[in-house]
Each structure stands twice: as C-alpha cells, then as structure tokens.
Design a protein around this motif. Structure first.
Motif, PDB file in Angstrom:
ATOM      1  N   VAL A 138       9.500   3.801   7.740  1.00  0.00           N
ATOM      2  CA  VAL A 138       9.323   5.160   8.260  1.00  0.00           C
ATOM      3  C   VAL A 138       7.845   5.382   8.569  1.00  0.00           C
ATOM      4  CG1 VAL A 138       9.619   7.612   7.796  1.00  0.00           C
ATOM      5  CG2 VAL A 138      11.301   5.963   6.893  1.00  0.00           C
ATOM      6  N   GLN A 139       7.573   6.001   9.714  1.00  0.00           N
ATOM      7  CA  GLN A 139       6.214   6.334  10.098  1.00  0.00           C
ATOM      8  C   GLN A 139       6.234   7.735  10.715  1.00  0.00           C
ATOM      9  OE1 GLN A 139       3.312   4.685   9.633  1.00  0.00           O
ATOM     10  NE2 GLN A 139       2.258   6.459  10.524  1.00  0.00           N
ATOM     11  N   GLY A 140       5.483   8.641  10.069  1.00  0.00           N
ATOM     12  CA  GLY A 140       5.423  10.008  10.589  1.00  0.00           C
ATOM     13  C   GLY A 140       6.759  10.683  10.593  1.00  0.00           C
ATOM     14  N   GLY A 141       7.559  10.354   9.639  1.00  0.00           N
ATOM     15  CA  GLY A 141       8.873  10.976   9.510  1.00  0.00           C
ATOM     16  C   GLY A 141       9.921  10.379  10.414  1.00  0.00           C
ATOM     17  N   ALA A 142       9.537   9.376  11.180  1.00  0.00           N
ATOM     18  CA  ALA A 142      10.504   8.753  12.080  1.00  0.00           C
ATOM     19  C   ALA A 142      10.755   7.319  11.643  1.00  0.00           C
ATOM     20  CB  ALA A 142       9.978   8.778  13.510  1.00  0.00           C
ATOM     21  N   ARG A 143      12.001   6.905  11.772  1.00  0.00           N
ATOM     22  CA  ARG A 143      12.381   5.539  11.404  1.00  0.00           C
ATOM     23  C   ARG A 143      11.990   4.621  12.537  1.00  0.00           C
ATOM     24  NH1 ARG A 143      16.839   2.418  12.407  1.00  0.00           N
ATOM     25  NH2 ARG A 143      17.392   0.841  10.818  1.00  0.00           N
ATOM     26  N   VAL A 144      11.140   3.626  12.166  1.00  0.00           N
ATOM     27  CA  VAL A 144      10.668   2.699  13.184  1.00  0.00           C
ATOM     28  C   VAL A 144      11.239   1.301  13.005  1.00  0.00           C
ATOM     29  CG1 VAL A 144       8.517   3.972  13.577  1.00  0.00           C
ATOM     30  CG2 VAL A 144       8.590   2.175  11.843  1.00  0.00           C
ATOM     31  N   GLY A 145      11.962   1.062  11.899  1.00  0.00           N
ATOM     32  CA  GLY A 145      12.527  -0.252  11.641  1.00  0.00           C
ATOM     33  C   GLY A 145      13.227  -0.309  10.279  1.00  0.00           C
ATOM     34  N   THR A 146      13.681  -1.532   9.970  1.00  0.00           N
ATOM     35  CA  THR A 146      14.408  -1.727   8.690  1.00  0.00           C
ATOM     36  C   THR A 146      14.029  -3.073   8.094  1.00  0.00           C
ATOM     37  OG1 THR A 146      16.281  -0.459   9.493  1.00  0.00           O
ATOM     38  CG2 THR A 146      16.657  -1.852   7.557  1.00  0.00           C
ATOM     39  N   VAL A 147      13.841  -3.079   6.779  1.00  0.00           N
ATOM     40  CA  VAL A 147      13.591  -4.324   6.048  1.00  0.00           C
ATOM     41  C   VAL A 147      14.856  -4.683   5.259  1.00  0.00           C
ATOM     42  CG1 VAL A 147      12.235  -5.482   4.284  1.00  0.00           C
ATOM     43  CG2 VAL A 147      11.113  -3.902   5.864  1.00  0.00           C
ATOM     44  N   VAL A 148      15.368  -5.885   5.529  1.00  0.00           N
ATOM     45  CA  VAL A 148      16.561  -6.367   4.789  1.00  0.00           C
ATOM     46  C   VAL A 148      16.158  -7.557   3.938  1.00  0.00           C
ATOM     47  CG1 VAL A 148      18.887  -7.266   4.929  1.00  0.00           C
ATOM     48  CG2 VAL A 148      18.104  -5.556   6.607  1.00  0.00           C
ATOM     49  N   LEU A 149      16.340  -7.435   2.598  1.00  0.00           N
ATOM     50  CA  LEU A 149      15.944  -8.501   1.667  1.00  0.00           C
ATOM     51  C   LEU A 149      17.192  -9.086   1.019  1.00  0.00           C
ATOM     52  CD1 LEU A 149      12.963  -8.536  -0.747  1.00  0.00           C
ATOM     53  CD2 LEU A 149      15.211  -9.133  -1.615  1.00  0.00           C
ATOM     54  N   VAL A 150      17.241 -10.386   1.031  1.00  0.00           N
ATOM     55  CA  VAL A 150      18.357 -11.117   0.395  1.00  0.00           C
ATOM     56  C   VAL A 150      17.837 -11.775  -0.886  1.00  0.00           C
ATOM     57  CG1 VAL A 150      20.083 -12.922   0.603  1.00  0.00           C
ATOM     58  CG2 VAL A 150      19.487 -11.509   2.592  1.00  0.00           C
TER      59      VAL A 150
END
Length: 640
Positions: A138-150
């Motif tokens: 999240v940046q500035g209240g907006a979702r800019v991406g996703t981190v997926v950890l296995v």
C-alpha cells in the motif's frame, strides 16, 4: 477338585486386563489430541512468522513498484534466503502481474510458481502442505501490489516428529508404570480375595471346609455325568455329650477336641472323600467311592470305631463317643435337601438308640421323624394350653407303712394319638427347648397340688420332681424354683428335686451353686437312679444332698441276687446322713428284704401305682380316717 480351587478369583484378573486396556486407550486418545493440537499450533506459528516476513517485504516494495525498479525489488527479496522456512516470495503489481520473485535453489517449476494470490486465499488449519500468505503493498492509501510468501513445512514436520516420538515414549513409559502398579495391586487384591474365599469356605478352627463349602461340593458331586447319576454317601457325625467337655474342662479343651476329631476323621476316610465341619460339634463326610450300601455302612462304622476312644485334652484323657447317621444318593434321596434330611434322621436315630452307634437311613425313619415333629408341635400346644396331666406314685415309710411322699410323673393324653408314653414325649422335649417349659409346668402343677393335699393330710406328704440337664443349666433355674414355691405357697421342705448322677457331673459347677442355694432355702435334693452313673463318693460328700434312690435295675434282682450292692448303697448313704428310697418294688419278698436291710422308703407297683390327683386325695383321706379311727380306739390313760 475342591470348592476353593474351583472358585479361584478370576474376576480380578479380568478386571486387571480391562484396566490396562483402558489406560492404553486413554493414552492413545490423549496422544492423538495432543498431536493434533501440536500440529495446529506449529502451523499457526509458521503462518504467523510467514505473515510477519511478508509484511516486512511489503513495506519495502512500494518504492520499487512505483518506479518499476525490479532490480531493487529482487535485491530485497534475496535477503530472505537466510530464512530456512521461506521457500519462495513473489511480488505482483496492482494488475496481478508478477513483478519480482525469489525462490530457494533446487525448486521445481511448479514449486516456484505455487505462490499466487488465489492460493493464499485457502486457509487450512491442520495440514502439512506449504503455508502461503499474501500481504498487500500500500502506498498513500492505494494498493500498488501484493507480496505472496510461501513457507515450507519441513521444519514443522521435523518438530512434529520429535514431539510425536517424545509423546510415544512418554505414553509407553506411563503405560509400563501403570501396568506395574496395577500388577502389584492386582496381586494384592488376588491374595486378599483368596484369603476372603478361604475364610468364607473354611472353618478356621479345624481347617476343614465349612457348611457352605460342603453344600457347594455336595451340589457339584450330585450332578449327573454323561446322563448317569453318581453314587454318593452322606455321613453325618455328632459328638456325644460334647457340652460336658466344655462345661467340665472349658472351651479350650472343647476346641482341642474338635481339632483332634477333624484330624482323626481326615486320617480315617479316603483321601478323595470330603470331610467338613458343618456345625458346633457336627461333622460331615462326603464319600464318593462307596458303590453300595454295605460299603457305606463300613465307612460309617469305621468312623465310629476311630472316634470312639479317649483323647488327651489339656493333660486329661477324655473318653469320646460319636453318633453317626448316613444316607445314599440316589437310593435314599433324589436331591440335596432330601439326602441331608435322610442322613439327619438316621443321625437322630443313632443318638436315640444309645449313642456311639452308626445308623443307616431307612424309609420307616421318615414316618418316625414326622411323628416326632407332630408330637413336638402338639406337645408345645399342650403345655401352653395346660392339656397335660400328672400322675403321682406314692412312696411309703418302710418302718411305719405311712405314705410320706409322691413322685410327680407327666402324662399326656393326645386328642388323636391317645395316651403318649413319657418314654416317647420326654426325649422329644429334651431334644429341644420344650423341656424347659415342660419342666416348669410340672413343677408349677406339682407344687399347687401338694399344697391342696397337705391341707387335710394327717402328716406332711412331700412331692418329688425330676430335673433335666437343660433345666439345671438354665441361668434362672434356682430363681424359678423359689418363685414357684412362693407363688404356690408350698413349704420348701415338702419339695424334693430329683437329679441324675450324669446330669450332676456334666454340670458340676452350675449344679453345686444351684443346689446349695436351694438347699439353704429348705428344698430337698435327691439323686435318682443311683449306681447307674458315675457313683463317685466325692460328690456325695461335696453335694448338699438329702436322699439317694436305688435304681430299679438293682431292686429287680432282689432278694435272690444283688444283695451286696444294695446293702453297700444303703450303708454308704446312711454313713453320709442320707435317706434311701428303693424304686421298682413289685414283690413282697423284695419289700421284706429291703425293710430288713434298713431301707428308709420304698416305691413301686407293689405299694402303689402312679395315680391321678383325685385318687391320691382319696388315698390320703382314707389314711387320715384310719389314723383318726386308731386314735379313737386307743385306751384312755389312768384317771387321777
């Protein structure tokens, strides 16, 4: 096989096995629960760690995503290689396109690509599959991406395996300890059960099977085998006059005698025969090898011979005799109750026949036993309802011919059976507590009658009453006699109690105390049937006696034989200051000899048969009139 051997405590063993199985099941269930809990806990901890790492990566991915700098993103992801549980990390942009990725070396293509946002949506609590978590960037209240950890579950599996091994070892140790404790407890319980079973089935004094064990064994022996009924002999043994041993030598000697009898019985019968003590002085033998009645009779007679001897009790040789009765199955009975009843009937016949005898059951004995039971019941009712009567046999002074006393003799006219002989109903009363009420009834009636005939008698006429062994042993006998005298108004010196020699010797301590009490109050005491019992000079000197009665068996032979014995009895009695009564006088020659020999009183059919109270009153009135007539005819004295 004995009863005790057949009744070994198997229930405890079964319960022990059930308890061990229960503990094992409980341990398995608790282990499964603990293992599930441990698996869930480990997976939750792994998921938390993975989520925390993914969040940290997400905080450092906003700038690379905004500036589209994949190289910086890759460098950040490379630092996760130091974490052994991180299998792969993928960064996706806002449109879901993979922006950067890190994967441990050696992963397959499938494993490298399993970290997707869709896979992260599956939440499984209990599983050993890889843990996949997704954290938004999240940046500035907006979702800019996703981190997926296995996160790999390899470490979790190792930890779970160690925990499972520890739990298994702990459970096995607990089960072993529980089994050991239960085994020791079970051994103690089994031993306690054995002891309880022993005491429940064994007579502790003689170490023989008791009544319960004997009847269990009897029931077992009477079961048919292959449809064939067994041949079984039941022998009942009763010690004659056992109470005499207890009363004269003490209960310690009585116990010693019972142990000696038990030991002798075991050595007398066959090894496979069962010997039991089923009562105070009553034993039983179960002989299973006697194939016919003659063998059974031989077993019973062998028991009589082996026990009919003297036993040393506390340093004293005591002669012992036994009465034995036996019955056979199935000859005499078809079930246990009938077999025992038949043997008991035979035993009673042996005791009635003179003791130290062995009697076999005969069918006619049942009718005799039924008659005894009927007479006992009716005798009880006759005593309670005052339906008995008394006959009085007179006693005369040898010098003057005057009637000086009478002996009270019980008579019973049964409403159905007619006249029942005292020789039949008195032994029935003596074998039960009825003799107490019968003796008291005779005493009450005789004292009341004596008061009536002495009102107008020309001279006092005493009454003599026989006393039984049970009466003398009763704690209130002396007080009952004195109370009867007070209630009836009879003077104590007009009552004479007749006791037999054997009765006195069997109740030595009680007899002396009661006799002295009664004699001190004026009651006269007499020895009945003298010469047929112990005939000990010591008791003549010790007991407070007034009179001896010569037994009719000595009088019967007079005057042709037996004179020395009767002369000695009369001389001895006079030397002790006792008067003498000869009973059973039937012939004038006997009367003449007795009078010449110094006998004081005579009693018998010659001088007077037993008579009713009314006949006695007539005889006394006649005697009184005779005395008055004699006084009127006497010449008057000189007139001064």
């Amino acid at each position: 096989m004995s009863v005790i051997e057949r009744n070994k405590p198997s229930l405890t063993r079964a319960l022990g096995r059930v308890n061990v199985i229960g503990v094992a099941v409980a341990l398995v269930i608790s282990s499964v629960v603990l293992l599930v809990y441990e698996a869930v806990s480990l997976r939750a901890a792994l998921a938390d760690n993975a989520g925390l790492e993914a969040a940290m990566v997400a905080e450092n991915m906003s700038a690379p995503l905004l500036f589209n700098d994949a190289e910086v993103a890759s460098e950040v992801l490379t630092h996760l290689g130091s974490l052994p549980y991180v299998e792969s990390v993928a960064v996706f942009d806002a449109k879901g396109r993979r922006f950067a990725r890190y994967a441990q070396p050696g992963l397959s293509e499938k494993e490298q690509n399993e970290g997707t946002e869709a896979a992260a949506q599956e939440h499984v609590r209990l599983s050993f599959k890889d843990v996949i978590v997704a954290v938004p960037v999240v940046q500035g209240g907006a979702r800019v991406g996703t981190v997926v950890l296995v996160a790999t579950t390899g470490g979790m599996k190792s930890e779970f395996t160690r925990y499972a091994c520890f739990l298994f070892l702990a459970s096995a140790c607990a089960l072993w300890i529980a089994s050991l404790v239960m085994s020791r407890t079970k051994a103690r319980v089994i031993e306690a059960e054995r002891r309880l079973e022993y005491y429940a089935l064994t007579d502790p004094l003689t170490d023989l099977p008791n009544r319960r064990a004997f009847y269990d064994e009897l029931a077992h022996c009477l079961r048919p085998s292959a449809g064939v009924l067994p041949q079984v002999t039941l022998v009942l043994i009763d010690l004659d006059d056992f109470k005499t041993v207890n009363d004269t030598l003490g209960h310690g000697a009585g116990d010693e005698l019972l142990r000696a009898v038990a030991h002798t019985l075991r050595g007398t019968v066959r090894q496979r025969d069962i010997v039991s003590r089923i009562g105070g002085d009553e034993f039983a033998v179960l002989a299973t090898s006697d194939t016919d009645r003659s063998q059974s009779r031989g077993t019973a007679e062998k028991i009589v011979r082996s026990l009919g001897r003297s036993f040393e009790l506390e340093g004293t040789m005591v002669p012992v005799t036994v009465s034995v009765g036996f019955s056979r199955f199935p000859d005499d009975a078809g079930d246990i109750a009938s077999l025992v009843s038949s043997a008991d009937i035979a035993l009673y016949a042996a005791k009635s026949g003179g003791k130290n005898l062995a009697f076999e059951f005969r069918p006619k004995m049942t009718a005799e036993a039924q008659r005894r039971a009927l007479l006992e019941r009716d005798l009880r009712e006759a005593i309670e309802r005052d339906r008995l009567d008394i006959a009085y046999q007179p006693q005369f002074d040898c010098r003057t011919g005057q009637l000086v006393g009478v002996e009270a003799l019980a008579r019973w006219n049964h409403p159905v059976q007619g006249d029942v002989s005292p020789a039949e109903f008195v032994p029935i009363a003596e074998s039960s507590e009825l003799i107490l009420s019968l003796g008291q009834w005779i005493l009450n009636r005789a004292c009341r009658d004596a008061v009536r005939w002495n009102r107008d008698a020309s001279a006092p006429v005493s009454v003599s009453v026989n006393v039984s062994a049970r009466q003398l042993r009763h704690h209130s006998f002396g007080a009952d006699v004195l109370a009867t005298l007070e209630e009836s108004g009879l003077r104590p010196e007009l009552l004479e109690l007749e006791l037999t020699e054997s009765l006195l010797m069997a109740n030595l301590t009680a007899a002396v105390e009661v006799m002295r009490t009664l004699r001190a109050r004026g009651v006269r005491l007499s020895i009945d049937d003298f010469g047929t019992g112990y005939s000990s000079l010591s008791y003549l000197q010790s007991f407070p006696l007034n009179q001896l009665k010569i037994d009719r068996s000595f009088v019967k032979a007079l005057p042709h034989s037996g004179q020395p014995i009767v002369t000695a009895i009369i001389s001895m009695a006079h030397s002790f200051g006792l008067t003498v009564v000869a009973e059973g006088v039937e012939y004038p020659a006997q009367l003449a000899w007795l009078c010449d020999s110094g006998c004081d009183y005579i009693q018998g059919y010659l001088t007077g048969r037993p008579m009713t109270f009314a006949a006695l009153m007539d005889a006394l009135n006649e005697e009184r009139e005779h005395v008055l007539a004699s006084e009127r005819t006497e010449p008057a004295g000189p007139v001064s």
